[in-house]
Design an enzyme around this catalytic site. Structure first.
Site, mmCIF file in Angstrom:
data_model
loop_
_atom_site.group_PDB
_atom_site.id
_atom_site.type_symbol
_atom_site.label_atom_id
_atom_site.label_comp_id
_atom_site.label_asym_id
_atom_site.label_seq_id
_atom_site.Cartn_x
_atom_site.Cartn_y
_atom_site.Cartn_z
ATOM 1 N N ARG A 134 5.085 6.192 13.904
ATOM 2 C CA ARG A 134 5.229 6.923 12.902
ATOM 3 C C ARG A 134 4.666 8.252 12.629
ATOM 4 N NH1 ARG A 134 1.500 4.503 7.875
ATOM 5 N NH2 ARG A 134 0.539 6.425 8.157
ATOM 6 N N HIS A 162 4.739 0.131 0.361
ATOM 7 C CA HIS A 162 5.287 -0.698 1.221
ATOM 8 C C HIS A 162 4.527 -1.761 1.890
ATOM 9 C CE1 HIS A 162 3.621 2.610 3.498
ATOM 10 N NE2 HIS A 162 3.694 2.147 4.573
ATOM 11 N N ASP A 181 0.580 5.175 1.668
ATOM 12 C CA ASP A 181 -0.329 5.584 3.054
ATOM 13 C C ASP A 181 -1.272 6.316 2.717
ATOM 14 O OD1 ASP A 181 1.416 4.231 4.986
ATOM 15 O OD2 ASP A 181 2.737 5.626 4.999
ATOM 16 N N HIS A 188 0.810 -1.260 0.003
ATOM 17 C CA HIS A 188 0.019 -0.051 0.101
ATOM 18 C C HIS A 188 0.755 1.370 -0.051
ATOM 19 C CE1 HIS A 188 0.939 -0.545 4.142
ATOM 20 N NE2 HIS A 188 1.000 1.053 4.301
HETATM 21 C C1 SIN Z 1 3.028 1.264 7.742
HETATM 22 O O1 SIN Z 1 3.232 2.538 7.816
HETATM 23 O O2 SIN Z 1 2.220 0.923 7.065
HETATM 24 C C2 SIN Z 1 3.533 0.270 8.614
HETATM 25 C C3 SIN Z 1 4.608 -0.230 8.302
HETATM 26 C C4 SIN Z 1 5.375 -1.145 9.310
HETATM 27 O O3 SIN Z 1 4.999 -1.488 10.329
HETATM 28 O O4 SIN Z 1 6.427 -1.709 8.969
#
Ligand code: SIN
Length: 281
Positions: free
Chosen positions: A270, A255, A107, A105
């Site tokens: 994050r 990612h 973000d 995906h």
């Molecule tokens: C995300 O930002 O989608 C999570 C990525 C992760 O936990 O590695």
């Protein structure tokens, strides 16, 4: 890893030839010089994903590094998470029903202006390893398409719907009496800073392509999402250590958090940075 020439105030080593680099010579607890920040910015545009090791920073230091890139983004579902609205906690334990981001995906593309960047600081990686994050280069995903496919996609618009992850997987109600965010973006967008074309559909949020029969839209989206998920050369993989911070350009990457560590836990925080314009063709 290979050292990249041309940096004076930081060191940059590529993780793969197409995406991802590690940056060293930077302590994010200290103020960055203008030269350091401008070299980090250049490396970020060039490599899309930057990994900074051993950054034992607190939330204010994390946010102040992010603010150098722009205004902080507040996640549309943040009301349900509590805590600091500018920090999204990423926490998986043996009792978790899912782990956030466990599919390819980009973000929050359900927003009209999705975040342009995210910075994830993993404080506690799983004790027995695993829990890597994979990243994929969406410039290359576009470049590898045939001219016929590029022509077909040119001018198409896709719908990105927050109900897909938030209702489907996460089971989070929208804020107040509002709907889940839902917005339209071109299937091929131009990165506002590099001017390069990007394939901009993702399995996390993209529901359909406008103006097509349902079966046509599904078939085309499935073909593009399969290309993204199965073309290994698009990717790099970040293996986390305690206090690794990874910054990605959300405008040209996808990612995938790999949940291969159950029943162990993983914890991180994050911060995302608001984009400054809607994605444009
Ligand atoms: C995300 O930002 O989608 C999570 C990525 C992760 O936990 O590695």
């Amino acid at each position: 890893m290979a050292t990249i020439e041309g940096y004076q105030s930081i060191e940059v080593s590529s993780l793969t030839p197409h995406i991802g680099a590690e940056v060293s010579g930077v302590d994010l607890r200290q103020p960055l010089s203008n030269e350091q920040f401008s070299e980090i910015y250049r490396a970020w545009l060039d490599w899309q994903v930057l990994v900074f090791r051993e950054q034992d920073i607190d939330r204010d230091q994390h946010k102040s590094f992010a603010r150098k890139f722009g205004t902080l983004h507040v996640h549309p579902m943040q009301h349900s998470y509590g805590g600091d609205p500018e920090i999204l906690t990423v926490k998986t334990t043996k009792d978790s029903a899912y782990t956030a981001g466990n599919a390819w995906h980009t973000d929050v593309t359900c927003d009209a202006i999705p975040p342009m960047a995210s910075m994830l600081l993993i404080k506690e990686p799983p004790v027995n390893g695993g829990g890597d994050t994979m990243f994929a280069n969406m410039y290359l995903a576009y470049d590898l398409l045939s001219d016929v496919m590029k022509e077909l996609l040119d001018g198409l618009v896709a719908v990105h719907n927050g109900a897909i992850p938030y209702l489907g997987n996460y089971r989070v109600a929208p804020p107040g009496d509002k709907e889940y965010p839902r917005n339209e973006h071109p299937v091929i967008v131009t990165h506002p800073e590099t001017g390069k074309k990007v394939l901009f559909v993702n399995s996390g949020f993209t529901s359909h392509i406008k103006g097509m029969r349902n079966w046509e839209s599904r078939a085309l989206l499935d073909a593009l999402l399969t290309h993204i998920a199965t073309t290994a050369r698009l990717t790099c993989r970040v293996e986390w250590q305690p206090n690794t911070l990874t910054l990605w350009d959300n405008r040209c990457t996808q990612h995938h958090a790999v949940w291969d560590y159950w029943p162990e836990s993983r914890y991180g925080e994050r911060v995302s940075i608001l984009g400054n314009q809607r994605p444009q063709a």
